[in-house]
Write an enzyme that holds these catalytic residues in place. Sequence first.
Site, PDB file in Angstrom:
ATOM      1  N   CYS A   2       0.855  -1.179   0.000  1.00 36.78           N
ATOM      2  CA  CYS A   2       0.000   0.000   0.000  1.00 36.78           C
ATOM      3  C   CYS A   2       0.893   1.232   0.000  1.00 36.78           C
ATOM      4  CB  CYS A   2      -0.880   0.047   1.250  1.00 36.78           C
ATOM      5  SG  CYS A   2      -2.001  -1.366   1.393  1.00 36.78           S
ATOM      6  N   GLY A  29      -0.730   0.870  -4.956  1.00 42.80           N
ATOM      7  CA  GLY A  29      -2.052   0.320  -4.688  1.00 42.80           C
ATOM      8  C   GLY A  29      -3.088   0.958  -5.571  1.00 42.80           C
ATOM      9  N   ASN A 104       0.694   0.719   5.877  1.00 36.85           N
ATOM     10  CA  ASN A 104       1.343  -0.095   4.857  1.00 36.85           C
ATOM     11  C   ASN A 104       2.094  -1.211   5.578  1.00 36.85           C
ATOM     12  OD1 ASN A 104       4.210   0.359   2.646  1.00 36.85           O
ATOM     13  ND2 ASN A 104       2.573  -1.129   2.535  1.00 36.85           N
ATOM     14  N   GLY A 105       1.766  -2.463   5.233  1.00 41.12           N
ATOM     15  CA  GLY A 105       2.418  -3.600   5.876  1.00 41.12           C
ATOM     16  C   GLY A 105       1.395  -4.629   6.296  1.00 41.12           C
ATOM     17  N   CYS A 239      12.493  -4.533   3.243  1.00 42.82           N
ATOM     18  CA  CYS A 239      12.088  -5.397   2.129  1.00 42.82           C
ATOM     19  C   CYS A 239      12.977  -5.179   0.915  1.00 42.82           C
ATOM     20  CB  CYS A 239      10.637  -5.081   1.773  1.00 42.82           C
ATOM     21  SG  CYS A 239      10.084  -5.899   0.277  1.00 42.82           S
ATOM     22  N   TYR A 245      11.268  -4.218  -7.323  1.00 46.40           N
ATOM     23  CA  TYR A 245      10.042  -4.021  -8.074  1.00 46.40           C
ATOM     24  C   TYR A 245       9.121  -2.921  -7.542  1.00 46.40           C
ATOM     25  CZ  TYR A 245       5.288  -5.070  -9.757  1.00 46.40           C
ATOM     26  OH  TYR A 245       4.035  -4.967 -10.284  1.00 46.40           O
ATOM     27  N   CYS A 386       5.262 -14.155   1.208  1.00 49.25           N
ATOM     28  CA  CYS A 386       5.571 -13.002   2.052  1.00 49.25           C
ATOM     29  C   CYS A 386       4.470 -12.844   3.090  1.00 49.25           C
ATOM     30  CB  CYS A 386       5.657 -11.737   1.200  1.00 49.25           C
ATOM     31  SG  CYS A 386       5.872 -10.241   2.184  1.00 49.25           S
ATOM     32  N   CYS A 440      11.322 -13.988   0.933  1.00 53.15           N
ATOM     33  CA  CYS A 440      10.616 -14.650  -0.179  1.00 53.15           C
ATOM     34  C   CYS A 440      11.593 -15.335  -1.124  1.00 53.15           C
ATOM     35  CB  CYS A 440       9.729 -13.657  -0.925  1.00 53.15           C
ATOM     36  SG  CYS A 440      10.580 -12.175  -1.433  1.00 53.15           S
TER      37      CYS A 440
HETATM   38  S1  SF4 Z   1       9.303 -11.625   2.153  1.00 55.25           S
HETATM   39 FE1  SF4 Z   1      10.019 -10.662   0.233  1.00 55.25          FE
HETATM   40  S2  SF4 Z   1       8.385  -9.241  -0.364  1.00 55.25           S
HETATM   41 FE2  SF4 Z   1       8.046  -9.792   1.782  1.00 55.25          FE
HETATM   42  S3  SF4 Z   1       9.090  -8.189   2.985  1.00 55.25           S
HETATM   43 FE3  SF4 Z   1      10.555  -9.863   2.722  1.00 55.25          FE
HETATM   44  S4  SF4 Z   1      11.697  -9.349   0.848  1.00 55.25           S
HETATM   45 FE4  SF4 Z   1       9.844  -8.088   0.876  1.00 55.25          FE
END
Ligand code: SF4
Length: 464
Positions: A2, A29, A104-105, A239, A245, A386, A440
Site C-alpha cells: 500500500c 495500490g 502499509n504492511g 524489504c 520491483y 511473504c 521470499c
Molecule cells: S518476504 Fe520478500 S516481499 Fe516480503 S518483505 Fe521480505 S523481501 Fe519483501
Amino acid sequence: MCGVFGAFSPRNFVAEEVYLGLSALQHRGQESAGVAWIDENRRVNVVKGMGLVYEALSQSVLAETPAKSAIGHVRYSTAGGSMLQNAQPICANYAQGPVAIAHNGNLTNFESLRDTLENRGAIFQSTSDTEAILQLLAHQPQRRPFEALMRALAEARGAYSLVVLLEEGLVAARDPWGFRPLSLGRRGDNYYVASESCAFSLLGASFVRDVEPGEVILINERGVTSYRLPLESKKKWLCSFEYVYFARPDSMIEGRSVYRARQEMGRKLAQVETANDVDFVASLPDSGTTAALGFSAESGLPFEAAVVRNRYVGRTFIQPTQKVRELGVRIKLSPSPDLFRNRSAVLVDDSIVRGTTAGLVVAMIRECRAKALHLRISSPPVRFPCFYGIDTPSSVDLAAAKYSLDDIARTVGADSLRYLTREAMIEAIGLPPDSLCTACFDGQYLGGEDASASCGGNCGKIFD
Ligand code: SF4
C-alpha cells in the site's frame, strides 16, 4: 503493498496535497484510495472509494476542505478482502478524540490481537489488520491518544509503516524491523510523510530523511519530535523487493537510489551468463527497464524498447484476481513484431512470481517469429510467500516453489532462463545483508528474531 501519505501545515488546506501525494504513490495500490482529516468541530472526516485516486476521490472538493493535517492511503489488499469496507484510512471518534490511521504492511500477530480484543469486547468493523491498531488504541480511554498509540504499537508485530492523525498532531511510525519504507519531507514549515520519497517532488517538497525503524514522529505546531518504540530488533528487515520491483525508481530508500540499485542488478545479471548470438536487450516495461539498461551497459548489447506498454492499464502484479491479471497482461504489454522478427533477444524482467506475465509475453514474442528469446530475471527465484504485506500468500502460487528453473523456462517458452543470485542482489542494493529482508527468496523469516522489550531511549517520557 500500500501507499501512505500525511501532510501537516501550520496554516490550512493540506487535503489536496494529500490527494497529490497519493497520486504519486499510485503504483503502490490501485484498489482503493482515501483521505482523512480533522475538522474544526474536533471530528474526524474521511472520504474513500474504490479504484484509482482520481476515480475514488474528488480533488476539487479536497482543495476546498479546511485541514491543517490530513492523511491518505492507496490500497492493495494483503490482509482483508478487496472491498470498500477495508479501504483506508480507518477512523474513529472515541472517548479521547478523533483518530485516523493509514497502514502499509501486515501485522503477523493480527489473529491473536483480534482474539484478545474480541474477548475484551471489541467489535471489528472490517477484516483489515489495521483495525487492530485502532482497537488497541481505543481500549485505553484513560490515556491521551498519542500515549495510547505508543502502547498499541508496542503490542504489534510484523510490518507497519503508519501515518496517524490525532488532535495532538500528525504521527508517522515505522516498525522496529523497518520492513516498509517511510520518508519525511519538508517544504518551508509544511511537513510531509510518505511511503516513498518520490511523492515529495510533486509538492515542491524536499526529502529530509527516512523515518527510522522503531521511530515514532509527532508533527504539530511545536515542530517535529522523535520518539522510540519500547522495542528493539537485533536485525533490520527492510524489504529487498522494494528495490527489485515495488518502489518507483526515482525514490531514495535508506540513502540508496532505487534506480541505481536496479541498474546495478541488471549489470550483475549480465555477468551471470550472456547467451551467444544475441542481437539486442529488451525489457518488460516499466519494472524491468532499469535493470535492462544496466544489462545493456554491462554486456555491450544494444537496448531496444521492443515491448510497448499501454500506460492506461495498471500494473499486473497488483491486480486482485488471477483472471484480471491474465487479461491485464495482454491489454498492457505488446511486443513490436518488426523488432523481434528473425532476431535473438535477451528479455529482462524484475521477477517471476506466478509466471503469468512472463508466459504470456514470451508467447506474444514467439508470435512475432523471434529467432531466440532468453529470459533474464534481475532478482533471485521467489520461492516463499511473504507475510509482511505483499500478495504472495501461498507457495502454491509461486512458479519457482513448484518447478525447477528448466521447467519454468519450458513452461514460459524461453530458450534459456537465468536469475540473479541472492548475494548479487544484496550487493546491488548496497546495504548490509543484515539490514534486508530476503525471506521470499530464501525462506529466512523474522521467526525467533523478535523485538526485545527494552526501552530504546526516550520512551520514558511517554510511559509513566
Ligand atoms: S518476504 Fe520478500 S516481499 Fe516480503 S518483505 Fe521480505 S523481501 Fe519483501
